[in-house]
Enzyme design. Sequence first.
Site, short mmCIF file in Angstrom:
data_model
loop_
_atom_site.label_atom_id
_atom_site.label_comp_id
_atom_site.label_asym_id
_atom_site.label_seq_id
_atom_site.Cartn_x
_atom_site.Cartn_y
_atom_site.Cartn_z
N GLU A 25 -4.30 -19.76 33.50
CA GLU A 25 -4.51 -19.05 34.79
C GLU A 25 -4.32 -17.44 35.01
O GLU A 25 -4.12 -17.21 35.91
CB GLU A 25 -3.21 -19.71 35.56
N ASP B 24 0.24 -31.72 32.65
CA ASP B 24 1.40 -31.79 31.66
C ASP B 24 1.51 -33.10 31.08
O ASP B 24 1.59 -33.49 29.86
CB ASP B 24 2.78 -31.02 32.20
#
Lengths: 811, 811
Positions: free
Chosen positions: B520, B392
């Site tokens: 994911e 991030d």
Amino acid sequence: MSENPGTSLRPPLHPVPAPPDPRPGRRELPDTDLYPIEPFRLVETRFTPSRIPQTETLFALSNGYMGIRGAFEEATPVYRPGCYLNGFYETWPIVYGEEAYGYAKNGQTAVAVPDASIIRLFIDDEPMRLDYVHLLEFERILDQRSATLTREVLFETHDGRRIGMRSIRMVSLEHRHMALFRYEITALDAHASLGISSELSFHRRGRPRVKDDPRVGPQFAENALVPGARDTEGSRVIRDYETKRSGLRMACGIDHYVETVNDTDLRPEIDDGTARVMIAVDASPGVPIRIDKYAGYHYSAEAPADDLRFRVRATLDTGLHEGFDQIREAQRRSVNSFWRAADVEVEGDDEVQHGLRFNLFQVMQAASRAEGRGIPAKGLTGEGYEGHCFWDADVYVTPVLIYTQPHLARNLLRFRYNMLEEARERARELGHAGVLFPWRTIDGHEASAHWAAGTAQYHINADIVYALRKYTQVTGDTDFMFRYGAEILVETARLWVDLGFFSDRHGGQFAINKVTGPDEYTTVVENNAFTNLMAKENLLYAAQVIDWLREEHPEEYRVLARRTGFDVGEVDEWVEAGHKMYVPYDERAGVHLQDDDFLQLEPWDFAGTPPDKYPLLLHYHPLTIYRHQVIKQADVVMAVFLLGHHFSIEEKRRVFDYYDPLTTMDSSLSACVQSIVANEVGHHDKADEYFWDNLVVDLADSAGNVKDGAHLAAAAGSWMAMVYGYAGMQDFDARLRFSPRLNERWKRLKFPLLLRDRRLVVDIEQEQTSYTVEYGGKLPISHDGEPLVVTPGEVITRPNRRVVGDDEESS
Amino acid sequence: MSENPGTSLRPPLHPVPAPPDPRPGRRELPDTDLYPIEPFRLVETRFTPSRIPQTETLFALSNGYMGIRGAFEEATPVYRPGCYLNGFYETWPIVYGEEAYGYAKNGQTAVAVPDASIIRLFIDDEPMRLDYVHLLEFERILDQRSATLTREVLFETHDGRRIGMRSIRMVSLEHRHMALFRYEITALDAHASLGISSELSFHRRGRPRVKDDPRVGPQFAENALVPGARDTEGSRVIRDYETKRSGLRMACGIDHYVETVNDTDLRPEIDDGTARVMIAVDASPGVPIRIDKYAGYHYSAEAPADDLRFRVRATLDTGLHEGFDQIREAQRRSVNSFWRAADVEVEGDDEVQHGLRFNLFQVMQAASRAEGRGIPAKGLTGEGYEGHCFWDADVYVTPVLIYTQPHLARNLLRFRYNMLEEARERARELGHAGVLFPWRTIDGHEASAHWAAGTAQYHINADIVYALRKYTQVTGDTDFMFRYGAEILVETARLWVDLGFFSDRHGGQFAINKVTGPDEYTTVVENNAFTNLMAKENLLYAAQVIDWLREEHPEEYRVLARRTGFDVGEVDEWVEAGHKMYVPYDERAGVHLQDDDFLQLEPWDFAGTPPDKYPLLLHYHPLTIYRHQVIKQADVVMAVFLLGHHFSIEEKRRVFDYYDPLTTMDSSLSACVQSIVANEVGHHDKADEYFWDNLVVDLADSAGNVKDGAHLAAAAGSWMAMVYGYAGMQDFDARLRFSPRLNERWKRLKFPLLLRDRRLVVDIEQEQTSYTVEYGGKLPISHDGEPLVVTPGEVITRPNRRVVGDDEESS
């Protein structure tokens, strides 16, 4: 593995380097002077402390309900002694580093119960230990014809007195809840003051458990069980315990019959962890003492503790009433009947005969009185895999039992049927229709903490159906199909049609994505060939049985439809999915692919992998292993064995030739299957080598983990390797076909098969094979492609014509 | 998520049903009467206990070194208050249900330190709580221009006395280790006996932690820290602690300046969990008391405790010396300079302006004084993700800093460089060359317990290089490249060539198997397009930099070669692997594939998935999710954003159109990227909708987990969505290109960009855009394809010509 109850990565078969390194050929059994080669006996001729971890497993006794490790009566020196009851376990919350939806919530671990095999000896209050006294003679014998373990010891005390001891133990095959111990001792030269502590105790563990693991702390040491009530009376002590979380209660007790003219005094003693009867003997020189000790074990999830103690009393009463000698006689009869039904005789190769008998004996011990429980991967011989049942039982052990002791095969299938409700719940939890059987379990709930190599092994459903189908075909037991089998078929078929889908990308064929096949060196793949082929069998067989029921047994059909909410339209889906099942195949390589992506993986650098890096799973991250063309255990090769009727011999050969060099044999489930297929495709040297690897995995401890328990699948696999491999049996329909070939060392291979109330004896020599039906009706078979009908009493003999494959290949 | 420190499955952005269900359009900010829309301020106009969990995050203050949750001074009622130091954590052994080689061994969790924001008030020894007294007035203001949190309270006691309170707090931007609290109180009508307990305490946690989890038991409650020495002197208390396992020591202290004409008494008190200065005040009606409280925090892995206490003393001395007002003035100047460099002005849409400023303020708070530490996913605003840093920071936050506060971007890249040794170790452990950066970490070691969505996200390496490249290109900081960047490039490139291979099955192209991309909802796949494309950039950029060094900076090149054992032949491998990088593409669908098998997956039944089943990860087993074409967050769409120069606009549109309907937005990292790409390909409604979704994830708590901390990536993402999306900036080479389009509600969008010592101001109106260089040299840019050179002082204005995509599409 016992250090970490959670490890599901299967232990390696042997740490040899993988191909293309040259594999060693047949290895000798180690230390045959210490453990001589004998038919029907495993003998230890010298006290050998370094082998204690292994011999606790090899000398374990079990009847399938209870098992006692082969530890010394003195309970020291020991490695990890223990007494286990099949299905008796503690549960614990699985802690995940990172949680997600649908993970198995509770672990299950078989826990040791108090061990009645402990009989400690004190001489002048000094504890006797084999490693402290001066040993003059020592011998242990596991007699596989009487299912007894005998120990003879002659030793000298530190002050020079010679003492003779003899003990015999058995876990009764006739009395499921009973174990017996005869203990004889004689002070040979001089007077001795002996204390004999006959115990029913938890062992103080021989070595510390893994640290930093909250699951294997105190709760799985001796205080896994909470003590309840205690009864003592004369030579008898009885007590009960319950588990802290799994809600199981057990009771156990011991009683004694002492025969001697010496002065004796008998006193029961009991505390939380130990119950004992202390027998003080004023032993005169040459005057023997004999103690017969009876032990009873009962457990239940429902029965109250006092009822369990009552049952133990009844077991002890039965023992005392019948007496050691009578029960030993019954034991011998029981084992004899097993050998009549299951013995595989090999002439000309004593080592193979020795190994084979040991392995078959393990199968007998694990299965005989399991009755309603499963067969754990290690039987009841150790704590490996926490006492969990896997597909090993269904695909390796059940077939042996089907042909030798079909009622035991039936019991194992009932065990699976009985967990249908849990499997239904599990399927629902995962959003599936039908049932999903647990990959590893004791009580029917999924206990695998590693879903990629656990839950994802959906093939477990089809493995169970494989066993069911074989059982039904071989035994003709339609009653079982009515009551239990058909429901399993409906529910497993439902899972498969729900799991897969008709895939545009595969021309509308039925694809099953994100599953793990038998080979755990790849996981969560697209279209694992083994899984898809097994699912296809499952679907089509289910449809076939439903059709048969509807047409021929309409009442049973109606019952089934009511019970399962079954709709006849479902069958069409099964048939369509089955017929359109996609199986990855590579035109270029001409082989069935282990999965869609297998050929896209990078080749493993076998040449650059030193021997000490095997098994790979202990030295490489799963991602590294998954990323390469490297196989832990037979997968496509397994499919061409189990579903041989779907493959031509040329296809099988290509499959074997492609996958065998990639297979590390890091799993003990692999070698027997590689041997069978190698035999079939004519690679006889490889067949022999794998046969041997599989045969001695326990006796030679070639995987290095016999200390944790015997390898039951490999044990059963040695029968399969003989019958399916060397005798070349194929049994894909009702008719047995044989195509025998003996290893050149063997003079004869002879074994019985039971099918539909007929006993067929197959007697193979180098040049010819004879078939006899000992009882029952006529039996159509085939030999090397020639159809035969064997009539009872008649011996049919035919020459062996199977050609030698490798020679053929190389010419 | 703070309940379970181990959860890596990222929290959902919002629980709305996924496509093809119609998505709601722009939603209003909730409760604007309670939280009015104001530029530069977040105001809470009424005491609202139900919002305490959210407001503790929204009103959190931080300078990037320390963070203090926005809890009430009274420390009750609270949800999960806390004070955190960036990089201060405890470690714990990760327990795996089933172990395997190479698993991350230790978890890391940021732990709360004693909170100096606690100032409890006792009136006649009765503790004052906002929810017990009769509140007459209440207001809280987070002022984003002064970086202060102010609270004004007027209440009546149960016996009818009115009391006025005012508090101001700040975490100093100038003094990294200092927090300040001004507390003013006046008994308005009548005499009052006040006790003011100014504390430095662990909070008694507001609710119990998860049970049955050994990691979040006592060790992560208040006794995670072991108390050390204590100093008390007058109005000052100082103490130190150390962690039990991670080997960190910290010291903290408070001091006070009290100003009042009331009678007061001051007394320090200290025990294991609490340090306080108790100030007893005999308050006369209308006579105010003002307390200025200074807090200091220091920690270190090396420094001895007494040195840390000494540093705290120094911090407190500085505070007292400079005084609250002077430091507040400095604070205002600091924040102003941030806004000058980073403010994005939006005219015509107060809500967007409000949200944007709040988000930019979060970025400022997280990054300003991080200095050597990373930016955790939640900054220092809460315990979500245990305080871990992910990609991030590199891919979402660093780009914003590069263009606004490049020295902070440099700090973040240094943070990555500093963990190179741990990354080298980790690569070695996994059998790889080069370095493998941790997927989640505080201290540089991999702390992900779920390797399939952790370790397998190899793209982290390329993400860091992406940030490094952008930093270098935009700032021209060759010094950083010499000292740190080049080494990162060599080592990451080494990883990639080792990880993949030239695959026969892909015509000799370079394939990378068994990795997990950003999405994911599939893991451990073959040839994740995002990963392969990013790896390619990494390899080729590394080669390019090495060539440049060798040719133009031979001395630096020699240093690098010595340091890395670098061999010039390696570059050829990188170039070959980069050029031959395989990227899955489907001719039929005409799109780049997320991975080799993505199109083989079964479509997800979006129509049959009710809204309450989102986020999917909380309702479906990973296998079920993996088995379907369903995406958690931008993956190929992310690639066409980050690597836009490799895709034509038509390709981007096809990618967006294919993947957008499959994307659940169950991750907060997704919406800003979807918005940018939607903008580029002309889907303006979607761009607006995703922009809004991203903008208000914190302010509207649309993911339902703001209580655990602010979403830093989304906060930075709202800058990206403005600059890359609406202004249409492309910066793939040294030249910036713009292609602006405003949302129709907006009159103006104006922002500065800093590059190579020039400040460019971009001022976009509906019809035209003006470009100014405020300082520095000339700057070549382009506008809607037209090359321009902007000279300092000159304003260049051009009409906006970007067409409206959706209209174009639909016509």
